[in-house]
Enzyme design. Sequence first.
Site, PDB file in Angstrom:
ATOM      1  N   GLY A  12       0.878  -1.170   0.000  1.00 37.44           N
ATOM      2  CA  GLY A  12       0.000   0.000   0.000  1.00 37.44           C
ATOM      3  C   GLY A  12       0.909   1.211   0.000  1.00 37.44           C
ATOM      4  N   HIS A 178      -9.355  -1.851  18.503  1.00 34.56           N
ATOM      5  CA  HIS A 178      -9.073  -0.534  17.923  1.00 34.56           C
ATOM      6  C   HIS A 178     -10.385   0.026  17.389  1.00 34.56           C
ATOM      7  CE1 HIS A 178      -6.789   2.613  16.111  1.00 34.56           C
ATOM      8  NE2 HIS A 178      -7.001   2.228  14.874  1.00 34.56           N
TER       9      HIS A 178
HETATM   10  N1  APR Z   1      -2.744  -4.620  -3.198  1.00 33.53           N
HETATM   11  C1  APR Z   1      -1.875  -3.608  -2.971  1.00 33.53           C
HETATM   12  N2  APR Z   1      -2.271  -2.356  -2.705  1.00 33.53           N
HETATM   13  C2  APR Z   1      -3.586  -2.106  -2.688  1.00 33.53           C
HETATM   14  C3  APR Z   1      -4.539  -3.124  -2.911  1.00 33.53           C
HETATM   15  C4  APR Z   1      -4.066  -4.436  -3.173  1.00 33.53           C
HETATM   16  N3  APR Z   1      -4.897  -5.452  -3.396  1.00 33.53           N
HETATM   17  N4  APR Z   1      -5.768  -2.554  -2.813  1.00 33.53           N
HETATM   18  C5  APR Z   1      -5.581  -1.262  -2.537  1.00 33.53           C
HETATM   19  N5  APR Z   1      -4.268  -0.979  -2.458  1.00 33.53           N
HETATM   20  C6  APR Z   1      -3.622   0.307  -2.230  1.00 33.53           C
HETATM   21  C7  APR Z   1      -4.301   1.460  -2.944  1.00 33.53           C
HETATM   22  O1  APR Z   1      -3.976   1.487  -4.325  1.00 33.53           O
HETATM   23  C8  APR Z   1      -3.783   2.670  -2.181  1.00 33.53           C
HETATM   24  O2  APR Z   1      -2.641   3.235  -2.794  1.00 33.53           O
HETATM   25  O3  APR Z   1      -3.694   0.683  -0.860  1.00 33.53           O
HETATM   26  C9  APR Z   1      -3.407   2.096  -0.800  1.00 33.53           C
HETATM   27  C10 APR Z   1      -4.200   2.715   0.342  1.00 33.53           C
HETATM   28  O4  APR Z   1      -3.829   4.034   0.465  1.00 33.53           O
HETATM   29  P1  APR Z   1      -4.831   5.221   0.856  1.00 33.53           P
HETATM   30  O5  APR Z   1      -6.055   5.104   0.024  1.00 33.53           O
HETATM   31  O6  APR Z   1      -4.042   6.474   0.841  1.00 33.53           O
HETATM   32  O7  APR Z   1      -5.257   4.843   2.343  1.00 33.53           O
HETATM   33  P2  APR Z   1      -4.414   5.095   3.700  1.00 33.53           P
HETATM   34  O8  APR Z   1      -4.832   6.376   4.297  1.00 33.53           O
HETATM   35  O9  APR Z   1      -2.979   4.833   3.458  1.00 33.53           O
HETATM   36  O10 APR Z   1      -5.031   3.945   4.638  1.00 33.53           O
HETATM   37  C11 APR Z   1      -4.740   2.585   4.363  1.00 33.53           C
HETATM   38  O11 APR Z   1      -4.714   1.974   6.701  1.00 33.53           O
HETATM   39  O12 APR Z   1      -5.215   3.216   8.596  1.00 33.53           O
HETATM   40  C12 APR Z   1      -5.696   2.263   7.684  1.00 33.53           C
HETATM   41  O13 APR Z   1      -8.091   2.606   7.648  1.00 33.53           O
HETATM   42  C13 APR Z   1      -6.908   2.767   6.917  1.00 33.53           C
HETATM   43  O14 APR Z   1      -7.504   0.661   5.916  1.00 33.53           O
HETATM   44  C14 APR Z   1      -6.867   1.907   5.684  1.00 33.53           C
HETATM   45  C15 APR Z   1      -5.357   1.695   5.462  1.00 33.53           C
END
Ligand code: APR
Length: 311
Positions: A12, A178
């Site tokens: 991510g 959490h």
């Molecule tokens: N494989 C890899 N990456 C993925 C996948 C996947 N199958 N599905 C989604 N992603 C990536 C997205 O493309 C995105 O870049 O996960 C990233 C999530 O980033 P954001 O949308 O910026 O979210 P963020 O604020 O980083 O939060 C991520 O952490 O705190 C928790 O609740 C929050 O569940 C959320 C996670």
Amino acid sequence: MALKRNKITVVGAGFVGATAAHWAASNQLGDVVIVDIIEGMPQGKALDLRQAAPVVGFDSNVIGTNDYKDTADSDIVIITAGVPRKPGMSRDDLLAINTKIVKDVVTNIVKYSPNAILIIVSNPLDAMTYVAHKVSGFPANRVIGMAGVLDAARFRAFIAMELDVSVEDVNAFVLGGHGDTMVPLPRYSTVAGIPLPDLLPADKIEAMCKRTANGGAEIVNLLKTGSAFFAPSASAVEMVQSILLDKKRILPCCVYCDKEYGAGGYFVGVPAKLGKNGVEQIIEIKLTPEEKVAFDKSVAAVKELVKALPL
Ligand code: APR
């Protein structure tokens, strides 16, 4: 003699993931691989971070990729992939979508890094940590959720702001899931060793406990388009540091508890010792009857969520 650097994968490359990569690289905890499904995005952020290295002065290699082959033999993997919440949503509303994502991520990670330690950040945290454990087949000591460090950090920040003291002297203790049912424990929260109830009136403490439990939502409501990321990523990297440097810090983490705290085989937030083997010990404390009621309620909420998992 060849010195082997630690390898840290962050899955991510969004707000939490990219910021975690930043903390990990700038603290020189190891080489960092950032993975995402979006093409170009992890590569771009990794390159940007590498270009910060000469200014800040760190030698960690950072790469971005869409291919899990590049994550092979990671020592530790931080999983932040998933959808963050929007105003009005609870973490639990993310259950179905993030379960699918975490399953996909863990399946891929396990293929290439069978000995890694997993740190889960995706929400709803306690349930996603359960999913990661089930899907990975890893022993429970190698699957850990990041929640307590963040919740305690929020409590610590509020205590320091209220008393106008350095955060360095403030320790705080938070138990349970959490979510809205988390259990901040003021009698184990201290300023330079002085228990919080000796420093502040009960109503002030109660207000800070509420603000802590609501800490994530407060930020979601301000940001409107996403959730917190500086403190969550810093908290995940603190756990990574304790493990990779075998510091054996006692940190509140979401770990597998069976007999411990009477949780009955679920991942919930309790104080744990983190060292090179992941979770090396769970510290049990005696709860007061009121604390026990609050903790059991929190565990019951986690169980409900796990029951609803589309596994
Ligand atoms: N494989 C890899 N990456 C993925 C996948 C996947 N199958 N599905 C989604 N992603 C990536 C997205 O493309 C995105 O870049 O996960 C990233 C999530 O980033 P954001 O949308 O910026 O979210 P963020 O604020 O980083 O939060 C991520 O952490 O705190 C928790 O609740 C929050 O569940 C959320 C996670």
